[in-house]
Design an enzyme around this catalytic site. Structure first.
Site, PDB file in Angstrom:
ATOM      1  N   HIS A  81      49.502  54.605  36.905  1.00 37.33           N
ATOM      2  CA  HIS A  81      49.785  53.365  37.617  1.00 37.33           C
ATOM      3  C   HIS A  81      49.391  53.432  39.094  1.00 37.33           C
ATOM      4  CE1 HIS A  81      50.755  49.317  38.052  1.00 37.33           C
ATOM      5  NE2 HIS A  81      51.337  49.626  39.178  1.00 37.33           N
ATOM      6  N   TYR A 105      46.538  51.320  42.250  1.00 33.19           N
ATOM      7  CA  TYR A 105      46.643  50.978  43.673  1.00 33.19           C
ATOM      8  C   TYR A 105      45.687  51.815  44.511  1.00 33.19           C
ATOM      9  CZ  TYR A 105      50.246  48.043  42.038  1.00 33.19           C
ATOM     10  OH  TYR A 105      50.880  47.061  41.348  1.00 33.19           O
ATOM     11  N   HIS A 146      43.516  41.458  31.404  1.00 33.83           N
ATOM     12  CA  HIS A 146      44.225  41.624  32.689  1.00 33.83           C
ATOM     13  C   HIS A 146      43.455  42.548  33.623  1.00 33.83           C
ATOM     14  CE1 HIS A 146      47.196  43.006  35.592  1.00 33.83           C
ATOM     15  NE2 HIS A 146      47.159  44.217  35.078  1.00 33.83           N
ATOM     16  N   PHE A 147      43.008  43.688  33.087  1.00 29.77           N
ATOM     17  CA  PHE A 147      42.462  44.633  34.069  1.00 29.77           C
ATOM     18  C   PHE A 147      41.017  44.336  34.467  1.00 29.77           C
ATOM     19  CE2 PHE A 147      42.196  47.712  30.331  1.00 29.77           C
ATOM     20  CZ  PHE A 147      40.830  47.919  30.330  1.00 29.77           C
ATOM     21  N   HIS A 148      40.347  43.452  33.721  1.00 28.21           N
ATOM     22  CA  HIS A 148      39.037  43.024  34.236  1.00 28.21           C
ATOM     23  C   HIS A 148      39.202  41.956  35.325  1.00 28.21           C
ATOM     24  CE1 HIS A 148      37.486  45.367  30.888  1.00 28.21           C
ATOM     25  NE2 HIS A 148      36.364  45.397  31.557  1.00 28.21           N
ATOM     26  N   ARG A 187      43.162  46.088  21.138  1.00 31.25           N
ATOM     27  CA  ARG A 187      42.187  46.649  22.067  1.00 31.25           C
ATOM     28  C   ARG A 187      41.672  47.970  21.491  1.00 31.25           C
ATOM     29  NH1 ARG A 187      45.537  49.577  27.024  1.00 31.25           N
ATOM     30  NH2 ARG A 187      43.438  50.002  27.734  1.00 31.25           N
ATOM     31  N   ARG A 188      40.624  48.534  22.097  1.00 31.17           N
ATOM     32  CA  ARG A 188      40.103  49.855  21.726  1.00 31.17           C
ATOM     33  C   ARG A 188      39.841  49.988  20.229  1.00 31.17           C
ATOM     34  NH1 ARG A 188      43.729  53.941  25.518  1.00 31.17           N
ATOM     35  NH2 ARG A 188      42.347  53.772  27.280  1.00 31.17           N
TER      36      ARG A 188
HETATM   37 FE1  HAS Z   1      48.085  46.069  35.919  1.00 33.09          FE
HETATM   38  C1  HAS Z   1      48.048  47.346  32.690  1.00 33.09           C
HETATM   39  C2  HAS Z   1      51.367  45.233  35.578  1.00 33.09           C
HETATM   40  C3  HAS Z   1      48.161  44.966  39.191  1.00 33.09           C
HETATM   41  C4  HAS Z   1      45.027  47.547  36.469  1.00 33.09           C
HETATM   42  N1  HAS Z   1      46.778  47.198  34.793  1.00 33.09           N
HETATM   43  C5  HAS Z   1      46.954  47.600  33.483  1.00 33.09           C
HETATM   44  C6  HAS Z   1      45.810  48.364  33.078  1.00 33.09           C
HETATM   45  C7  HAS Z   1      44.974  48.450  34.160  1.00 33.09           C
HETATM   46  C8  HAS Z   1      45.587  47.703  35.228  1.00 33.09           C
HETATM   47  C9  HAS Z   1      43.657  49.199  34.237  1.00 33.09           C
HETATM   48  O1  HAS Z   1      53.679  45.960  33.695  1.00 33.09           O
HETATM   49  C10 HAS Z   1      45.573  48.937  31.675  1.00 33.09           C
HETATM   50  C11 HAS Z   1      45.907  50.392  31.575  1.00 33.09           C
HETATM   51  C12 HAS Z   1      45.590  50.880  30.185  1.00 33.09           C
HETATM   52  O2  HAS Z   1      44.451  51.256  29.947  1.00 33.09           O
HETATM   53  O3  HAS Z   1      46.482  50.844  29.338  1.00 33.09           O
HETATM   54  N2  HAS Z   1      49.493  45.201  37.122  1.00 33.09           N
HETATM   55  C13 HAS Z   1      50.763  44.923  36.778  1.00 33.09           C
HETATM   56  C14 HAS Z   1      51.444  44.267  37.903  1.00 33.09           C
HETATM   57  C15 HAS Z   1      50.530  44.191  38.923  1.00 33.09           C
HETATM   58  C16 HAS Z   1      49.311  44.796  38.424  1.00 33.09           C
HETATM   59  C17 HAS Z   1      52.845  43.770  37.957  1.00 33.09           C
HETATM   60  N3  HAS Z   1      46.836  46.204  37.504  1.00 33.09           N
HETATM   61  C18 HAS Z   1      47.073  45.704  38.763  1.00 33.09           C
HETATM   62  C19 HAS Z   1      45.991  46.068  39.638  1.00 33.09           C
HETATM   63  C20 HAS Z   1      45.104  46.807  38.872  1.00 33.09           C
HETATM   64  C21 HAS Z   1      45.658  46.877  37.538  1.00 33.09           C
HETATM   65  C22 HAS Z   1      45.913  45.704  41.104  1.00 33.09           C
HETATM   66  C23 HAS Z   1      43.823  47.442  39.234  1.00 33.09           C
HETATM   67  C24 HAS Z   1      43.301  47.475  40.415  1.00 33.09           C
HETATM   68  N4  HAS Z   1      49.432  46.231  34.410  1.00 33.09           N
HETATM   69  C25 HAS Z   1      50.733  45.874  34.504  1.00 33.09           C
HETATM   70  C26 HAS Z   1      51.429  46.283  33.262  1.00 33.09           C
HETATM   71  C27 HAS Z   1      50.483  46.895  32.448  1.00 33.09           C
HETATM   72  C28 HAS Z   1      49.245  46.840  33.192  1.00 33.09           C
HETATM   73  C29 HAS Z   1      52.844  46.117  32.924  1.00 33.09           C
HETATM   74  C30 HAS Z   1      50.722  47.517  31.062  1.00 33.09           C
HETATM   75  C31 HAS Z   1      50.360  46.584  29.972  1.00 33.09           C
HETATM   76  C32 HAS Z   1      50.482  47.263  28.634  1.00 33.09           C
HETATM   77  O4  HAS Z   1      51.366  46.865  27.869  1.00 33.09           O
HETATM   78  O5  HAS Z   1      49.718  48.166  28.313  1.00 33.09           O
HETATM   79  C33 HAS Z   1      50.797  43.623  40.308  1.00 33.09           C
HETATM   80  O6  HAS Z   1      50.559  44.590  41.298  1.00 33.09           O
HETATM   81  C34 HAS Z   1      50.000  42.392  40.583  1.00 33.09           C
HETATM   82  C35 HAS Z   1      50.374  41.768  41.913  1.00 33.09           C
HETATM   83  C36 HAS Z   1      49.338  40.781  42.329  1.00 33.09           C
HETATM   84  C37 HAS Z   1      49.571  39.547  42.749  1.00 33.09           C
HETATM   85  C38 HAS Z   1      48.401  38.644  43.089  1.00 33.09           C
HETATM   86  C39 HAS Z   1      48.222  38.442  44.574  1.00 33.09           C
HETATM   87  C40 HAS Z   1      47.026  37.575  44.789  1.00 33.09           C
HETATM   88  C41 HAS Z   1      46.104  37.735  45.771  1.00 33.09           C
HETATM   89  C42 HAS Z   1      44.940  36.795  45.819  1.00 33.09           C
HETATM   90  C43 HAS Z   1      45.156  35.698  46.843  1.00 33.09           C
HETATM   91  C44 HAS Z   1      44.024  34.731  46.829  1.00 33.09           C
HETATM   92  C45 HAS Z   1      43.616  34.008  47.870  1.00 33.09           C
HETATM   93  C46 HAS Z   1      42.419  33.094  47.716  1.00 33.09           C
HETATM   94  C47 HAS Z   1      44.264  34.036  49.199  1.00 33.09           C
HETATM   95  C48 HAS Z   1      50.925  38.999  42.884  1.00 33.09           C
HETATM   96  C49 HAS Z   1      46.206  38.794  46.822  1.00 33.09           C
HETATM   97  C50 HAS Z   1      42.871  31.829  47.072  1.00 33.09           C
HETATM   98  C51 HAS Z   1      41.732  30.858  46.996  1.00 33.09           C
HETATM   99  C52 HAS Z   1      41.608  29.870  46.065  1.00 33.09           C
HETATM  100  C53 HAS Z   1      40.536  28.827  46.232  1.00 33.09           C
HETATM  101  C54 HAS Z   1      42.483  29.776  44.885  1.00 33.09           C
END
Ligand code: HAS
Length: 564
Positions: A218, A222, A372-374, A435-436
């Site tokens: 995890h 980050y 999700h992760f893409h 998956r996989r």
């Molecule tokens: Fe995740 C599974 C929960 C963030 C990567 N995640 C994965 C896996 C990967 C991955 C690779 O709780 C699969 C692993 C595997 O092979 O099994 N993830 C989260 C949560 C967050 C999160 C709560 N993940 C990431 C990030 C990754 C990443 C970052 C890579 C860099 N994830 C999970 C969970 C799993 C999981 C479970 C397990 C699932 C399972 O069952 O296997 C949080 O950190 C996300 C917080 C992000 C936000 C978004 C903020 C938005 C921003 C953009 C602002 C946009 C603007 C522009 C200002 C709250 C900063 C707007 C403009 C417009 C015009 C609209």
């Protein structure tokens, strides 16, 4: 201060070698969607087995490319921002170890002796050289932090009372997280997997291995994200033509990610046996908390973009959005960062769905997870790497980016591709698509009794999206190769600093985010508190150890005969 010539060469190798390997990584991505949609109905294609290709895709894209970028970008930021040379001997040692590790790992994958995917979960077993390669790679990536610390200490002595540059705070946060995260996985590989694959032990405690892996896995995400956050906080506002809305928000985000990245890997193991629901529940809550710094980032960056747009003449409640440099080839880097943000909105929301203990049961191990992760590592992180690498490579070689327009188009094509791909995979995941899994042989094969015609649309959307992503990669390499072939531009030799750094709009001075030490101590204590009970349970429960397996055989590997 101009970067030392030898250091420039090292950084160029650190960027160009993984980008070259990435051609294979991206190719195997496209192959995955072909298998997934049933366009390929075979166990292998062009001599490469499905699981071999999937392992190459994961290891090259998610481990090799990201780590090399973090090291190269970190070196750039530290030396530019602290205006001080960093150790060439340290940088060389790091490069040699990482290259050696990459060669060993890649060789084992392409020889078909390490089809264990990027998570290398036992009981899938790889050749010992695969594990040894990983160890060398990780140890190599540890070195830079220890060469930057003396440079930083010197800077602090010479600049008493000054705030550490924000980019340096972000880079140190990245590598502190990496240091904390990689210790348990080093233990897993050295104490469990390597002796097991050498035949020195007859079995491995799979649950302990998985838990150690996810303690690393995890924070790994980050570690991928933090260099991109450095790009967002330090460069995006300036590229947009404005200032960073709040310097404190950036510092707090980096410190909070040191604290919260590690103690919550169990959200990848909600479905695993042998771990109490209390431990899973606690880490589930911590997972929701780790989204807070990203939400803060969303608001801070939106405010910074608004500030820039209004300075460019933007008006109205929403009308200002029109004033940003979305299609200006002169600031071709802006869309790499902006598209990443747009993609990450959806990656973040789906992460919060995954983190919700009950909803995770619906999506775990389905195509939803790669969707999700893409939108996270494949969105903001990947676009940050592409844009950042192009900036640094052309900047160090003093060559122009040929052409700015094509370079600018790449992130938009990639964004369309990831959205189509992920929509397909989300749809499939909700319908139970695993998956996989080589679906072409079974669920997407009309001749198979397990055929699922209702997954056709989802898998084919995934395939179309994957091909669009492949097109974006092709366009990027056209720009990169043409830029590398271009003659150096004399005007570019006059640019003193390569990385465009934004000024703060609100330059708050908050003592709580000035010092790393309390955050690191709190992070260690939180890790001990959240992992003590699950590790004790796994060890105490005395779960039986498992022999090794290969993905295509139900018969255990005989390690006394498999070292050929
Ligand atoms: Fe995740 C599974 C929960 C963030 C990567 N995640 C994965 C896996 C990967 C991955 C690779 O709780 C699969 C692993 C595997 O092979 O099994 N993830 C989260 C949560 C967050 C999160 C709560 N993940 C990431 C990030 C990754 C990443 C970052 C890579 C860099 N994830 C999970 C969970 C799993 C999981 C479970 C397990 C699932 C399972 O069952 O296997 C949080 O950190 C996300 C917080 C992000 C936000 C978004 C903020 C938005 C921003 C953009 C602002 C946009 C603007 C522009 C200002 C709250 C900063 C707007 C403009 C417009 C015009 C609209």
């Amino acid at each position: 201060m101009e970067l030392q010539k030898n250091l420039q060469r090292i950084i160029l190798i650190e960027l160009l070698v993984p980008l070259t390997l990435f051609i294979f990584g991206a190719y195997h991505g496209v192959m995955q969607v072909m298998y997934q949609s049933g366009v390929i109905r075979a166990t292998s294609f062009a001599g490469i087995d499905y699981y071999e290709g999937l392992t190459a895709h994961g290891i090259i894209n998610a481990i090799v490319l990201t780590t090399f970028f973090a090291v190269a970008f970190g070196t750039m930021v530290v030396s530019q921002e602290l205006k001080s040379p960093v150790s060439i001997a340290g940088a060389t040692l790091s490069l040699v170890l990482m290259l050696l590790g990459t060669v060993m790992t890649a060789a084992m994958i392409f020889l078909g002796k390490a089809s264990v995917l990027y998570t290398f979960y036992p009981p899938l077993m790889a050749h010992p050289l695969f594990y040894l390669g990983l160890v060398l790679f990780i140890v190599g990536s540890w070195v830079p932090l220890f060469t930057w610390i003396p440079v930083y200490m010197r800077w602090r002595k010479e600049n008493p009372g000054r705030k550490t540059p924000l980019g340096v705070v972000g880079i140190f946060a990245t590598f502190i997280v990496w240091q904390l995260a990689t210790l348990p996985v080093a233990f897993e590989v050295l104490v469990q997997l390597l002796p097991w694959s050498l035949g020195w032990t007859s079995g491995v405690n799979v649950m302990l291995s998985r838990t150690l892996f996810w303690f690393f896995g995890h924070p790994l995400v980050y570690f991928w994200l933090l260099p991109t956050y450095v790009l967002y906080y330090t460069m995006l506002p300036k590229l947009a033509g404005g200032k960073l809305f709040s310097d404190f928000a950036g510092r707090f985000t980096f410190m909070a990610l040191i604290l919260l990245s590690c103690p919550l890997g169990l959200h990848h193991q909600f479905a695993d046996p042998g771990i109490s629901t209390t431990s899973k529940g606690i880490q589930g809550v911590l997972t929701l908390m780790v989204a807070i710094p990203s939400m803060l980032t969303a608001f801070t960056l939106a405010a910074s973009l608004e500030l820039a747009a209004r300075q460019r003449g933007g008006k109205g409640l929403f009308g200002w959005w029109k004033q940003l440099p979305y299609f200006d080839p002169e600031v071709w880097l802006f869309p790499y960062l902006f598209c990443g943000l747009v993609i990450f909105l959806f990656g973040g929301i789906t992460g919060i769905i995954n983190a919700s203990y009950s909803m995770n049961n619906v999506v775990h191990n389905t195509a939803w997870v790669p969707a999700h992760f893409h939108l996270t590592v494949g969105g903001p992180v990947f676009l940050g790497i592409l844009g950042g690498s192009l900036l640094i490579i052309t900047g160090l070689l003093k060559k122009p980016v040929v052409s700015g327009t094509l370079a600018m188009i790449v992130p938009y094509v990639w964004m369309v591709g990831t959205f189509v791909f992920s929509t397909g995979f989300f749809m499939g995941g909700l319908r139970g698509e695993p998956r996989r899994t080589n679906l072409g042989l079974t669920y997407m094969n009309p001749a198979s009794p397990s055929y699922r015609p209702d997954w056709w649309l989802a898998t084919h959307m995934g395939m179309v999206g994957g091909c669009i992503m492949g097109l974006a990669v092709l366009l990027y390499f056209i720009v990169l190769v043409r830029s590398l072939a271009a003659a150096p531009d004399a005007a570019l030799s006059q640019v003193p600093y390569l990385l465009p750094i934004s000024e703060p709009y609100h330059d708050e001075d908050v003592s709580a985010v000035r010092n790393f030490t309390p955050w690191v101590i709190a992070a260690v204590l939180l890790c001990v508190a959240s992992y003590y009970a699950p590790v004790r349970d796994i060890v105490k429960n005395g779960i039986r150890t498992a022999p090794g397996f290969r993905p295509n055989s139900p018969v255990a590997v005989d390690t006394t005969r498999s070292k050929s």
